[in-house]
Design a protein around this motif. Structure first.
Motif, mmCIF file in Angstrom:
data_model
loop_
_atom_site.group_PDB
_atom_site.id
_atom_site.type_symbol
_atom_site.label_atom_id
_atom_site.label_comp_id
_atom_site.label_asym_id
_atom_site.label_seq_id
_atom_site.Cartn_x
_atom_site.Cartn_y
_atom_site.Cartn_z
ATOM 1 N N ARG A 76 -42.968 -15.172 -16.203
ATOM 2 C CA ARG A 76 -43.285 -16.548 -15.805
ATOM 3 C C ARG A 76 -42.124 -17.521 -15.931
ATOM 4 O O ARG A 76 -42.009 -18.465 -15.178
ATOM 5 C CB ARG A 76 -44.520 -17.045 -16.549
ATOM 6 N N GLN A 77 -41.267 -17.284 -16.936
ATOM 7 C CA GLN A 77 -40.152 -18.217 -17.051
ATOM 8 C C GLN A 77 -39.122 -17.977 -15.941
ATOM 9 O O GLN A 77 -38.647 -18.912 -15.309
ATOM 10 C CB GLN A 77 -39.490 -18.100 -18.423
ATOM 11 N N TRP A 78 -38.848 -16.721 -15.687
ATOM 12 C CA TRP A 78 -37.919 -16.412 -14.601
ATOM 13 C C TRP A 78 -38.493 -16.865 -13.260
ATOM 14 O O TRP A 78 -37.779 -17.389 -12.411
ATOM 15 C CB TRP A 78 -37.634 -14.896 -14.568
ATOM 16 N N TRP A 79 -39.792 -16.690 -13.085
ATOM 17 C CA TRP A 79 -40.438 -17.097 -11.835
ATOM 18 C C TRP A 79 -40.246 -18.601 -11.616
ATOM 19 O O TRP A 79 -39.932 -19.066 -10.531
ATOM 20 C CB TRP A 79 -41.921 -16.728 -11.869
ATOM 21 N N ARG A 80 -40.401 -19.353 -12.677
ATOM 22 C CA ARG A 80 -40.282 -20.803 -12.557
ATOM 23 C C ARG A 80 -38.833 -21.229 -12.326
ATOM 24 O O ARG A 80 -38.546 -22.135 -11.551
ATOM 25 C CB ARG A 80 -40.803 -21.441 -13.846
ATOM 26 N N ARG A 81 -37.917 -20.559 -13.031
ATOM 27 C CA ARG A 81 -36.518 -20.947 -12.934
ATOM 28 C C ARG A 81 -35.885 -20.525 -11.613
ATOM 29 O O ARG A 81 -34.963 -21.160 -11.125
ATOM 30 C CB ARG A 81 -35.706 -20.324 -14.078
ATOM 31 N N PHE A 122 -22.990 -19.896 -22.588
ATOM 32 C CA PHE A 122 -24.033 -19.586 -21.600
ATOM 33 C C PHE A 122 -24.990 -18.606 -22.252
ATOM 34 O O PHE A 122 -24.745 -18.124 -23.360
ATOM 35 C CB PHE A 122 -23.451 -19.030 -20.293
ATOM 36 N N GLN A 123 -26.109 -18.368 -21.576
ATOM 37 C CA GLN A 123 -27.105 -17.479 -22.158
ATOM 38 C C GLN A 123 -27.494 -16.379 -21.186
ATOM 39 O O GLN A 123 -27.630 -16.630 -19.979
ATOM 40 C CB GLN A 123 -28.351 -18.265 -22.549
ATOM 41 N N LEU A 124 -27.654 -15.199 -21.746
ATOM 42 C CA LEU A 124 -28.224 -14.086 -20.992
ATOM 43 C C LEU A 124 -29.705 -14.039 -21.346
ATOM 44 O O LEU A 124 -30.061 -14.004 -22.524
ATOM 45 C CB LEU A 124 -27.546 -12.772 -21.393
ATOM 46 N N LEU A 125 -30.572 -14.088 -20.337
ATOM 47 C CA LEU A 125 -32.012 -14.007 -20.585
ATOM 48 C C LEU A 125 -32.578 -12.719 -20.023
ATOM 49 O O LEU A 125 -32.202 -12.296 -18.921
ATOM 50 C CB LEU A 125 -32.740 -15.202 -19.965
ATOM 51 N N VAL A 126 -33.454 -12.116 -20.794
ATOM 52 C CA VAL A 126 -34.121 -10.905 -20.364
ATOM 53 C C VAL A 126 -35.614 -11.115 -20.568
ATOM 54 O O VAL A 126 -36.065 -11.406 -21.680
ATOM 55 C CB VAL A 126 -33.646 -9.664 -21.172
ATOM 56 N N GLU A 127 -36.379 -11.007 -19.486
ATOM 57 C CA GLU A 127 -37.822 -11.217 -19.571
ATOM 58 C C GLU A 127 -38.516 -9.976 -19.030
ATOM 59 O O GLU A 127 -38.154 -9.469 -17.961
ATOM 60 C CB GLU A 127 -38.237 -12.457 -18.758
ATOM 61 N N GLY A 134 -48.070 -6.695 -22.295
ATOM 62 C CA GLY A 134 -47.678 -8.048 -22.658
ATOM 63 C C GLY A 134 -46.443 -8.522 -21.910
ATOM 64 O O GLY A 134 -46.045 -7.960 -20.886
ATOM 65 N N ARG A 135 -45.849 -9.572 -22.468
ATOM 66 C CA ARG A 135 -44.698 -10.200 -21.844
ATOM 67 C C ARG A 135 -43.766 -10.617 -22.960
ATOM 68 O O ARG A 135 -44.232 -10.993 -24.057
ATOM 69 C CB ARG A 135 -45.196 -11.390 -21.029
ATOM 70 N N GLU A 136 -42.490 -10.522 -22.738
ATOM 71 C CA GLU A 136 -41.538 -10.890 -23.787
ATOM 72 C C GLU A 136 -40.266 -11.442 -23.160
ATOM 73 O O GLU A 136 -39.836 -10.982 -22.101
ATOM 74 C CB GLU A 136 -41.208 -9.667 -24.660
ATOM 75 N N LEU A 137 -39.709 -12.441 -23.837
ATOM 76 C CA LEU A 137 -38.475 -13.078 -23.345
ATOM 77 C C LEU A 137 -37.450 -13.110 -24.465
ATOM 78 O O LEU A 137 -37.745 -13.538 -25.576
ATOM 79 C CB LEU A 137 -38.787 -14.513 -22.898
#
Lengths: 169, 301
Positions: A76-81, A122-127, A134-137
């Motif tokens: 959901r966070q990646w979808w929004r971003r 900067f940040q590397l995000l993994v979702e 479940g879901r994890e970020l």
């Protein structure tokens, strides 16, 4: 003099010849569950809270009628971003889901994705999001440009295992 | 039993416009943020006391299933003198507008009306933000005649004929209500958010499909297209059966018609806003009452 100068300038100034790179280990944990589906995973870069580039999105790309895209929003966070504005598949980003284990990804500092970064943190995000799971970020802070060897790591608790980033100049 | 049936229909008829009373009308979508080529949403529509629980009546919608009538309600009840009693006030089924992101209209599919709820589906065959809306206008009067309290509803031009001149304490209310749901396939878009300029409407500064727990969202209420100050806004989060208090969020719009919400938790929220004011013109209308309700989904961060 001219002959000497040109190659030297290329070596120091051109990122094309630079071997600088970012290696990422993504561990998909083996889960002891009755119904297991490989997770959808998105990897992307952010800077100052803003999305910079997508590195990879693993989802079910083989389903008929693109049915696999139906669950992309669960990250959901990646979808929004970013995800919601994209047309799928995305060249060089869309990829199949992966089995449990450690997967190594390598991105050259001259890749389009990394070229969009400004100097600084900067940040590397993994979702990850899993069907009937479940879901994890996770996020890993890193520094740009790659002046020296850097490592960053984060550990998931249910959908993701160890995520490690190594930046090599 | 007779009274119950009559009351039930009366409640059903009035609650669409008078949702501040116990019974509330609402639509609940299966999802508001969707991915994929042409995803579907399914929507429940009901009238109930407790938000998002099916326990009273279906929200009757034109083109969605068969009209619902309580078993036995088809027969006119007998009055004490053996003649058929007057039929209780009945209203046409609500008119639902399903607006695609480009403003064109879509039809509800697989509609059904059951005892407690109506359901219908929408195939989101266009990317962007869709709006599902039910808007109503009405005119209601209450008065006393020889000490007895009476109610009437109808058209403005019929008022003189319908209400005796000697009626006491005559109150005529012009009402409008609007109920909305927003769903987005892919990236949110703005077209359907444009106000119609009639009644009480939400003009979002924050997109209604981009709401996240812990982030403040800002909205403006408009009355006939103009910023509406001092409008009372109530927000209720889903799941009230599993907690002891309603945990309503109560807000009031400022001079610019704005209000902002800091979402305490993720979930589906029912939002209601009501504007009431006296009317001073040449018509028999003494007051207007405009209400707006919507179901908003707040995502976890």
């Amino acid at each position: 003099m001219r002959k000497l100068f040109l190659p030297l300038a290329l070596l120091t100034a051109s990122p094309l010849l630079s071997a600088a790179r970012m290696d990422i280990d993504v561990e998909i944990p083996r889960l002891d569950v009755a119904e297991y589906h490989r997770p959808y995973v998105a990897l992307w870069l952010e800077q100052d809270g803003r999305h910079v580039a997508n590195l990879n999105v693993w989802y079910d790309i083989k389903m008929k009628d693109n049915e696999g895209e139906k669950w992309l929003k669960d990250m959901r966070q990646w979808w929004r971003r970013s995800g919601r504005t994209l047309e799928f598949p995305v060249d060089g980003v869309s990829a199949a889901t992966r089995a449990p284990g450690v997967h190594n990804l390598t991105f050259s500092a001259s890749d389009d994705a990394l070229k969009g970064l400004q100097a600084g943190e900067f940040q590397l995000l993994v979702e990850a999001a899993r069907e009937v799971g479940g879901r994890e970020l996770l996020r890993i802070p890193l520094q740009w440009p790659i002046d020296q060897q850097q490592t960053g790591e984060a550990r998931g608790s249910h959908e993701l295992g160890r995520i490690a980033a190594t930046l090599t100049p | 039993m007779k009274t119950f049936t009559k009351l039930g229909l009366l409640t059903l008829a009035t609650c669409l416009s008078f949702s501040a009373h116990a019974h509330r009308s609402w639509m609940l979508p299966s999802a508001t943020i969707l991915s994929g080529d042409a995803p579907w949403v399914t929507v429940d529509a009901a009238v109930s006391n407790d938000i998002f629980y099916f326990e009273h009546f279906p929200l009757q919608i034109e083109g969605v299933g068969q009209p619902f009538a309580r078993p036995g309600a088809q027969q006119p009840p007998q009055a004490a003198d053996g003649k058929p009693a007057p039929q209780p006030m009945q209203r046409p089924r609500a008119s639902l507008q399903i607006q695609r992101p480009d403003g064109s209209l879509a039809q509800p599919q697989f509609g059904n009306t059951g005892r407690y709820r109506s359901t219908f589906d929408v195939e989101l065959d266009q990317k962007g933000t869709w709006k599902l809306a039910i808007a109503n206008q009405g005119l209601f009067a209450s008065y006393e005649l020889d000490g007895e309290r009476k109610r009437w509803s109808g058209k403005l031009e019929d008022i003189k004929a319908a209400i005796p001149a000697k009626a006491d304490k005559l109150q005529v209310t012009r009402s409008s209500s609007r109920m909305e749901v927003f769903v987005t396939s892919g990236a949110p878009s703005e077209q359907v958010l444009k106000p119609t300029g009639k009644g009480l409407e939400l003009a979002p500064s924050t997109h209604p499909n981009d709401l996240v727990q812990g982030e403040a969202a800002r909205f403006v209420f408009l009355l006939d297209g103009k910023q509406a100050a001092n409008v009372k806004v109530t927000l209720i989060r889903e799941g009230i059966r599993y907690r002891d208090t309603l945990d309503e969020i109560e807000l009031t719009t400022n001079d610019q018609g704005e209000f902002s919400v800091d979402w305490p938790q993720a979930g589906m929220y029912w939002i209601e806003a009501v504007s009431s004011m006296p009317v001073k013109d040449d018509s028999p209308v003494t007051q207007r009452r405009d209400s707006y309700t919507a179901t908003l989904e707040v995502m976890a961060p």
